[in-house]
Design an enzyme around this catalytic site. Structure first.
Site, mmCIF file in Angstrom:
data_model
loop_
_atom_site.group_PDB
_atom_site.id
_atom_site.type_symbol
_atom_site.label_atom_id
_atom_site.label_comp_id
_atom_site.label_asym_id
_atom_site.label_seq_id
_atom_site.Cartn_x
_atom_site.Cartn_y
_atom_site.Cartn_z
ATOM 1 N N HIS A 64 -2.135 -5.386 1.488
ATOM 2 C CA HIS A 64 -3.401 -6.093 1.267
ATOM 3 C C HIS A 64 -3.081 -7.528 0.898
ATOM 4 O O HIS A 64 -2.073 -7.792 0.221
ATOM 5 C CB HIS A 64 -4.190 -5.458 0.111
ATOM 6 C CG HIS A 64 -5.326 -6.339 -0.345
ATOM 7 N ND1 HIS A 64 -6.554 -6.319 0.276
ATOM 8 C CD2 HIS A 64 -5.382 -7.313 -1.290
ATOM 9 C CE1 HIS A 64 -7.323 -7.250 -0.296
ATOM 10 N NE2 HIS A 64 -6.639 -7.854 -1.244
ATOM 11 N N TYR B 95 -12.274 -2.411 -3.790
ATOM 12 C CA TYR B 95 -12.787 -2.536 -2.424
ATOM 13 C C TYR B 95 -14.315 -2.513 -2.377
ATOM 14 O O TYR B 95 -14.888 -2.182 -1.336
ATOM 15 C CB TYR B 95 -12.203 -1.437 -1.546
ATOM 16 C CG TYR B 95 -10.813 -1.749 -1.011
ATOM 17 C CD1 TYR B 95 -10.592 -2.870 -0.210
ATOM 18 C CD2 TYR B 95 -9.725 -0.927 -1.278
ATOM 19 C CE1 TYR B 95 -9.334 -3.164 0.290
ATOM 20 C CE2 TYR B 95 -8.457 -1.214 -0.770
ATOM 21 C CZ TYR B 95 -8.277 -2.341 0.014
ATOM 22 O OH TYR B 95 -7.028 -2.633 0.529
ATOM 23 N N LYS C 206 0.822 -1.205 0.000
ATOM 24 C CA LYS C 206 0.000 0.000 0.000
ATOM 25 C C LYS C 206 0.869 1.274 0.000
ATOM 26 O O LYS C 206 2.078 1.207 0.241
ATOM 27 C CB LYS C 206 -0.934 -0.032 1.226
ATOM 28 C CG LYS C 206 -1.959 -1.183 1.181
ATOM 29 C CD LYS C 206 -2.934 -1.098 2.346
ATOM 30 C CE LYS C 206 -3.978 -2.202 2.295
ATOM 31 N NZ LYS C 206 -4.995 -2.065 3.393
ATOM 32 N N GLU D 92 -9.804 -11.006 -7.317
ATOM 33 C CA GLU D 92 -8.848 -9.893 -7.204
ATOM 34 C C GLU D 92 -7.714 -10.013 -8.223
ATOM 35 O O GLU D 92 -7.265 -8.998 -8.772
ATOM 36 C CB GLU D 92 -8.290 -9.839 -5.779
ATOM 37 C CG GLU D 92 -9.346 -9.416 -4.770
ATOM 38 C CD GLU D 92 -8.874 -9.438 -3.333
ATOM 39 O OE1 GLU D 92 -9.692 -9.106 -2.454
ATOM 40 O OE2 GLU D 92 -7.694 -9.769 -3.082
ATOM 41 N N ASN E 95 -1.925 0.311 6.750
ATOM 42 C CA ASN E 95 -1.447 -0.958 7.301
ATOM 43 C C ASN E 95 -0.593 -1.766 6.316
ATOM 44 O O ASN E 95 -0.557 -2.999 6.376
ATOM 45 C CB ASN E 95 -2.609 -1.777 7.883
ATOM 46 C CG ASN E 95 -3.639 -2.160 6.844
ATOM 47 O OD1 ASN E 95 -3.480 -1.849 5.659
ATOM 48 N ND2 ASN E 95 -4.684 -2.850 7.263
HETATM 49 P P1 IDP Z 1 -7.700 -6.936 5.684
HETATM 50 O O1 IDP Z 1 -6.940 -5.935 4.844
HETATM 51 O O2 IDP Z 1 -6.868 -7.399 6.866
HETATM 52 O O3 IDP Z 1 -8.267 -8.074 4.893
HETATM 53 P P2 IDP Z 1 -10.397 -5.870 5.799
HETATM 54 O O4 IDP Z 1 -11.336 -6.084 6.941
HETATM 55 O O5 IDP Z 1 -10.655 -6.629 4.542
HETATM 56 O O6 IDP Z 1 -8.909 -6.140 6.349
HETATM 57 O O7 IDP Z 1 -10.388 -4.321 5.507
HETATM 58 C C1 IDP Z 1 -9.802 -3.814 4.325
HETATM 59 C C2 IDP Z 1 -8.971 -2.609 4.664
HETATM 60 O O8 IDP Z 1 -9.810 -1.578 5.138
HETATM 61 C C3 IDP Z 1 -7.950 -2.832 5.807
HETATM 62 O O9 IDP Z 1 -6.747 -3.391 5.394
HETATM 63 C C4 IDP Z 1 -7.774 -1.425 6.326
HETATM 64 O O10 IDP Z 1 -6.858 -0.694 5.488
HETATM 65 C C5 IDP Z 1 -9.158 -0.829 6.157
HETATM 66 N N1 IDP Z 1 -9.916 -0.961 7.402
HETATM 67 C C6 IDP Z 1 -10.492 -2.074 7.908
HETATM 68 N N2 IDP Z 1 -11.110 -1.839 9.062
HETATM 69 C C7 IDP Z 1 -10.941 -0.522 9.306
HETATM 70 C C8 IDP Z 1 -11.365 0.350 10.372
HETATM 71 O O11 IDP Z 1 -12.037 -0.051 11.328
HETATM 72 N N3 IDP Z 1 -10.986 1.647 10.250
HETATM 73 C C9 IDP Z 1 -10.245 2.116 9.203
HETATM 74 N N4 IDP Z 1 -9.838 1.334 8.197
HETATM 75 C C10 IDP Z 1 -10.169 0.030 8.246
HETATM 76 MG MG MG Z 2 -9.707 -8.065 3.418
#
Ligand code: IDP
Ligand code: MG
Length: 141
Positions: free
Chosen positions: A117, A51, A11, A128, A114
Site C-alpha cells: 500500500h 480503508y 501487505k 494515514e 498486491n
Molecule cells: P492502490 O492500492 O493502488 O492505491 P486503490 O484503488 O486505493 O489502489 O485500492 C486499494 C486496494 O484495494 C488495492 O491495493 C487492492 O488491494 C484492492 N483493490 C482495488 N481494486 C480492486 C478490485 O477491483 N478488486 C479487488 N481488490 C481491489
Molecule cells: Mg489507494
C-alpha cells in the site's frame, strides 16, 4: 520538490513470501528513509478504519479479510517527493498492469494480493500516517 512523508504497508502476501527486506531495499536504494516502522497483525476494525474510503466498493469485505490474514509491515517513508516516488516504485494496483521492475510487478500475484500500500496524495498521507503513527509529526510542505 519537498521532503515529504508517506505511509507504506507491506501487505500479508509479501510478508508471507519473506520479501520485506527486498521491498525495503527498493525504498532505501531510491532515497527514501524509514521514519517509523511497526510490524503488526491488524484487527478487523483497524483495517476497516484504514480503508474507510473504500467502504462502499464491492471488494471492501475481501480487502479487509486479506489485510487481516497475516501480519503487515507498516512504515512512514520520508524523502524528496516521497509520495509520488513511492507510488512509482509500487507500480499499478493490478500487478499485471504494473511496469516491469516495480514492486508489484516483481512481488505481487493479483489485484487483491498486491504486496504494498502507498498513500496517493499529501492529504491521504497525512491522515494515514496519523492513523498508525499518531505521535509522528507530519511535514506540511
Ligand atoms: P492502490 O492500492 O493502488 O492505491 P486503490 O484503488 O486505493 O489502489 O485500492 C486499494 C486496494 O484495494 C488495492 O491495493 C487492492 O488491494 C484492492 N483493490 C482495488 N481494486 C480492486 C478490485 O477491483 N478488486 C479487488 N481488490 C481491489
Ligand atoms: Mg489507494
Amino acid at each position: 520538490m519537498a521532503v515529504e512523508r508517506t505511509l507504506s504497508i507491506i501487505k500479508p502476501d509479501a510478508v508471507a513470501k519473506n520479501v520485506i527486506g527486498k521491498i525495503i531495499s527498493r525504498f532505501e536504494d531510491n532515497g527514501l528513509k524509514i521514519a517509523a516502522a511497526r510490524m503488526q497483525l491488524l484487527s478487523q476494525s483497524e483495517a476497516e478504519g484504514f480503508y474507510a474510503v473504500h467502504r462502499e466498493r464491492p471488494f471492501f469485505g475481501d480487502l479487509v479479510k486479506f489485510m487481516i490474514s497475516g501480519p503487515v509491515m507498516i512504515m512512514a517513508l520520508e524523502g524528496e517527493d516521497a509520495i509520488l516516488k513511492n507510488r512509482a516504485l509500487m507500480g499499478a494496483t493490478d500487478p499485471r498492469k504494473a511496469e516491469p521492475g516495480t514492486i508489484r510487478a516483481d512481488f505481487a500475484e493479483s489485484i487483491d494480493a498486491n504486496a504494498v500500500h502507498g498513500s496517493d496524495a499529501p492529504e491521504t498521507a497525512a491522515v494515514e500516517i496519523a492513523y498508525f503513527f499518531p505521535s509522528l509529526s507530519v511535514y506540511s510542505r
